[in-house]
Enzyme design. Sequence first.
Site, PDB file in Angstrom:
ATOM      1  N   ARG A  34      -3.397   6.527   1.214  1.00 26.10           N
ATOM      2  CA  ARG A  34      -3.944   7.729   1.859  1.00 26.10           C
ATOM      3  C   ARG A  34      -3.019   8.416   2.857  1.00 26.10           C
ATOM      4  O   ARG A  34      -3.306   9.527   3.280  1.00 26.10           O
ATOM      5  CB  ARG A  34      -5.267   7.371   2.548  1.00 26.10           C
ATOM      6  N   TYR A  45     -15.063 -11.509  -0.283  1.00 20.92           N
ATOM      7  CA  TYR A  45     -15.784 -10.268  -0.616  1.00 20.92           C
ATOM      8  C   TYR A  45     -16.989 -10.548  -1.514  1.00 20.92           C
ATOM      9  O   TYR A  45     -18.035  -9.927  -1.395  1.00 20.92           O
ATOM     10  CB  TYR A  45     -14.847  -9.269  -1.297  1.00 20.92           C
ATOM     11  N   ARG A  85       0.822  -1.224   0.000  1.00 19.64           N
ATOM     12  CA  ARG A  85       0.000   0.000   0.000  1.00 19.64           C
ATOM     13  C   ARG A  85       0.851   1.267   0.000  1.00 19.64           C
ATOM     14  O   ARG A  85       0.455   2.283   0.569  1.00 19.64           O
ATOM     15  CB  ARG A  85      -0.946   0.036   1.217  1.00 19.64           C
ATOM     16  N   ARG A 107      -6.428  11.581  -5.799  1.00 21.80           N
ATOM     17  CA  ARG A 107      -7.713  10.903  -5.624  1.00 21.80           C
ATOM     18  C   ARG A 107      -8.863  11.907  -5.659  1.00 21.80           C
ATOM     19  O   ARG A 107      -9.928  11.623  -6.197  1.00 21.80           O
ATOM     20  CB  ARG A 107      -7.763  10.110  -4.326  1.00 21.80           C
ATOM     21  N   ASP A 162      -6.643  -2.515  -7.471  1.00 21.33           N
ATOM     22  CA  ASP A 162      -7.231  -3.156  -6.304  1.00 21.33           C
ATOM     23  C   ASP A 162      -7.504  -4.615  -6.624  1.00 21.33           C
ATOM     24  O   ASP A 162      -7.667  -4.969  -7.793  1.00 21.33           O
ATOM     25  CB  ASP A 162      -8.537  -2.458  -5.902  1.00 21.33           C
TER      26      ASP A 162
HETATM   27  O1  CP3 Z   1       0.188  -1.888  -2.415  1.00 21.52           O
HETATM   28  C1  CP3 Z   1      -0.089  -0.979  -3.200  1.00 21.52           C
HETATM   29  O2  CP3 Z   1       0.362   0.190  -3.082  1.00 21.52           O
HETATM   30  C2  CP3 Z   1      -0.938  -1.285  -4.416  1.00 21.52           C
HETATM   31  C3  CP3 Z   1      -2.302  -0.911  -4.330  1.00 21.52           C
HETATM   32  C4  CP3 Z   1      -3.300  -1.789  -3.598  1.00 21.52           C
HETATM   33  C5  CP3 Z   1      -4.536  -1.267  -3.137  1.00 21.52           C
HETATM   34  N1  CP3 Z   1      -5.298  -2.293  -2.680  1.00 21.52           N
HETATM   35  C6  CP3 Z   1      -4.917   0.147  -3.187  1.00 21.52           C
HETATM   36  C7  CP3 Z   1      -6.020   0.597  -2.345  1.00 21.52           C
HETATM   37  C8  CP3 Z   1      -3.313  -3.155  -3.337  1.00 21.52           C
HETATM   38  C9  CP3 Z   1      -2.207  -4.191  -3.556  1.00 21.52           C
HETATM   39  C10 CP3 Z   1      -4.583  -3.457  -2.764  1.00 21.52           C
HETATM   40  C11 CP3 Z   1      -4.999  -4.825  -2.400  1.00 21.52           C
HETATM   41  C12 CP3 Z   1      -6.228  -5.028  -1.631  1.00 21.52           C
HETATM   42  N2  CP3 Z   1      -7.447  -4.389  -1.760  1.00 21.52           N
HETATM   43  C13 CP3 Z   1      -6.401  -6.032  -0.672  1.00 21.52           C
HETATM   44  C14 CP3 Z   1      -5.372  -7.072  -0.324  1.00 21.52           C
HETATM   45  C15 CP3 Z   1      -4.179  -6.503   0.298  1.00 21.52           C
HETATM   46  C16 CP3 Z   1      -4.261  -6.345   1.754  1.00 21.52           C
HETATM   47  O3  CP3 Z   1      -4.203  -5.205   2.232  1.00 21.52           O
HETATM   48  O4  CP3 Z   1      -4.276  -7.399   2.431  1.00 21.52           O
HETATM   49  C17 CP3 Z   1      -7.714  -5.959  -0.167  1.00 21.52           C
HETATM   50  C18 CP3 Z   1      -8.319  -6.821   0.916  1.00 21.52           C
HETATM   51  C19 CP3 Z   1      -8.373  -4.927  -0.885  1.00 21.52           C
HETATM   52  C20 CP3 Z   1      -9.806  -4.521  -0.788  1.00 21.52           C
HETATM   53  C21 CP3 Z   1      -9.885  -3.110  -0.373  1.00 21.52           C
HETATM   54  N3  CP3 Z   1      -9.629  -2.044  -1.210  1.00 21.52           N
HETATM   55  C22 CP3 Z   1     -10.132  -2.592   0.923  1.00 21.52           C
HETATM   56  C23 CP3 Z   1     -10.474  -3.415   2.143  1.00 21.52           C
HETATM   57  C24 CP3 Z   1      -9.991  -1.196   0.836  1.00 21.52           C
HETATM   58  C25 CP3 Z   1     -10.075  -0.183   1.966  1.00 21.52           C
HETATM   59  C26 CP3 Z   1     -11.377   0.495   2.012  1.00 21.52           C
HETATM   60  C27 CP3 Z   1     -11.384   1.591   3.045  1.00 21.52           C
HETATM   61  O5  CP3 Z   1     -12.163   2.531   2.845  1.00 21.52           O
HETATM   62  O6  CP3 Z   1     -10.631   1.519   4.028  1.00 21.52           O
HETATM   63  C28 CP3 Z   1      -9.677  -0.884  -0.496  1.00 21.52           C
HETATM   64  C29 CP3 Z   1      -9.441   0.454  -1.063  1.00 21.52           C
HETATM   65  C30 CP3 Z   1      -8.031   0.767  -1.391  1.00 21.52           C
HETATM   66  N4  CP3 Z   1      -7.253  -0.012  -2.174  1.00 21.52           N
HETATM   67  C31 CP3 Z   1      -7.312   1.949  -1.025  1.00 21.52           C
HETATM   68  C32 CP3 Z   1      -6.059   1.844  -1.637  1.00 21.52           C
HETATM   69  C33 CP3 Z   1      -4.954   2.863  -1.606  1.00 21.52           C
HETATM   70  C34 CP3 Z   1      -7.844   3.107  -0.220  1.00 21.52           C
HETATM   71  C35 CP3 Z   1      -8.914   3.749  -1.056  1.00 21.52           C
HETATM   72  C36 CP3 Z   1      -9.004   5.230  -0.946  1.00 21.52           C
HETATM   73  O7  CP3 Z   1      -8.166   5.948  -1.518  1.00 21.52           O
HETATM   74  O8  CP3 Z   1     -10.001   5.663  -0.331  1.00 21.52           O
END
Ligand code: CP3
Length: 352
Positions: free
Chosen positions: A32, A155, A28, A41, A78
């Site tokens: 954020r 999911y 990640r 974003r 994602d």
């Molecule tokens: O690692 C990186 O920098 C690459 C980008 C990446 C994102 N998501 C960006 C993201 C990767 C590899 C993921 C994988 C991901 N997404 C996983 C598996 C990895 C892990 O953390 O175990 C999972 C379970 C998801 C599903 C998902 N997407 C969730 C649970 C969330 C959070 C939602 C929230 O509001 O908290 C996301 C959104 C997400 N994916 C964000 C980012 C940077 C935040 C979104 C935002 O900008 O609001």
Amino acid sequence: MSSALQNDLYLRALMREPVERTPVWVMRQAGRYLPEYLAVRKQAGDFMTLCSTPELACEVTLQPIDRFNLDAAILFSDILTIPDAMGLGLHFVAGEGPKFSKPIKSRSDVDKLPNLDAGTDLRYVMDAVSLIRKELNGRVPLIGFSGSPWTLATYMVEGSGTKDFSKVKGMLYGDTEAMHALLNKNAIAVTNYLNAQVAAGAQALMIFDTWGGVLSPDSYREFSLHYMQQIVDGLTREADGRRVPVVLFTKNGGRWLSDMADTGCDGLGVDWTIDLADAKQAVKGRVALQGNLDPSVLYGSPERIRNEVKKVLDSYGTDPGHVFNLGHGIHQFVNPDNLGVMVEAVREYSTR
Ligand code: CP3
């Protein structure tokens, strides 16, 4: 495709070749906690628009590389792009995370899922991969990724994040055949998706099995590891004359590292609940290890961060095959300067 790699420490470490210092990247890393990410974003309007606009996805992918000089970039996207492309109606509700308007409830829902052709159905991801490779211009390798079949299924069946996994485990134990049918469809889609990312320019692959650790040992093997094995067996392992290493990461999967190493993957992600020295013992030189600083350490003082980095490096020791990372994604409220302290400490303490 593009010019030769200037920094291949990450790829060499995953092949367990000797390196001048331990490479470092962060799960990640584009997210954020970075003000420049929040600005892009905001410009995109919402998260999925950011993911599906290659120019913007490329811009945020490069932000942490520019700021911290990390040793690998990871595609900004994602894991939920696959179920979104299958038509489950993905949306993100502010403060609540991902939601699906048409979750999988039955065997007939599973049978109705389309077979994806990632090159066309997820074209925006492939366009982002090629653009990022072009803009990186050989600075560092680009990691492509996907969720594991089981983590995607959680999911798809729950319709959102969950704490008790009652719906997805309800299907696993209540209609085991439907669960296997779903996991098989996901495994085929993930294999196709990852191979399309390699064709577009991804130089390493990572499979995020965020929720494998909520399963019993038997169920983990049957419902998560088995399908990751199926994917590993079907992946393109070489591109442009170079190995494309594959890393598996099951959060809370420290007990199963030896079984995971048997899949023939190149590396394993390790979370902070196990010492790297023990993880190393478990895998006995079969794979490289990635990890495993507790992400919460980044809330500590610079001195404390440096100390904890040193402990992780010492725990792995000086053998080849270590990629430094956090044990899970960086938290959104971390001060970016503290990540800078961590990266510097890895450089300083690991230089041979
Ligand atoms: O690692 C990186 O920098 C690459 C980008 C990446 C994102 N998501 C960006 C993201 C990767 C590899 C993921 C994988 C991901 N997404 C996983 C598996 C990895 C892990 O953390 O175990 C999972 C379970 C998801 C599903 C998902 N997407 C969730 C649970 C969330 C959070 C939602 C929230 O509001 O908290 C996301 C959104 C997400 N994916 C964000 C980012 C940077 C935040 C979104 C935002 O900008 O609001």
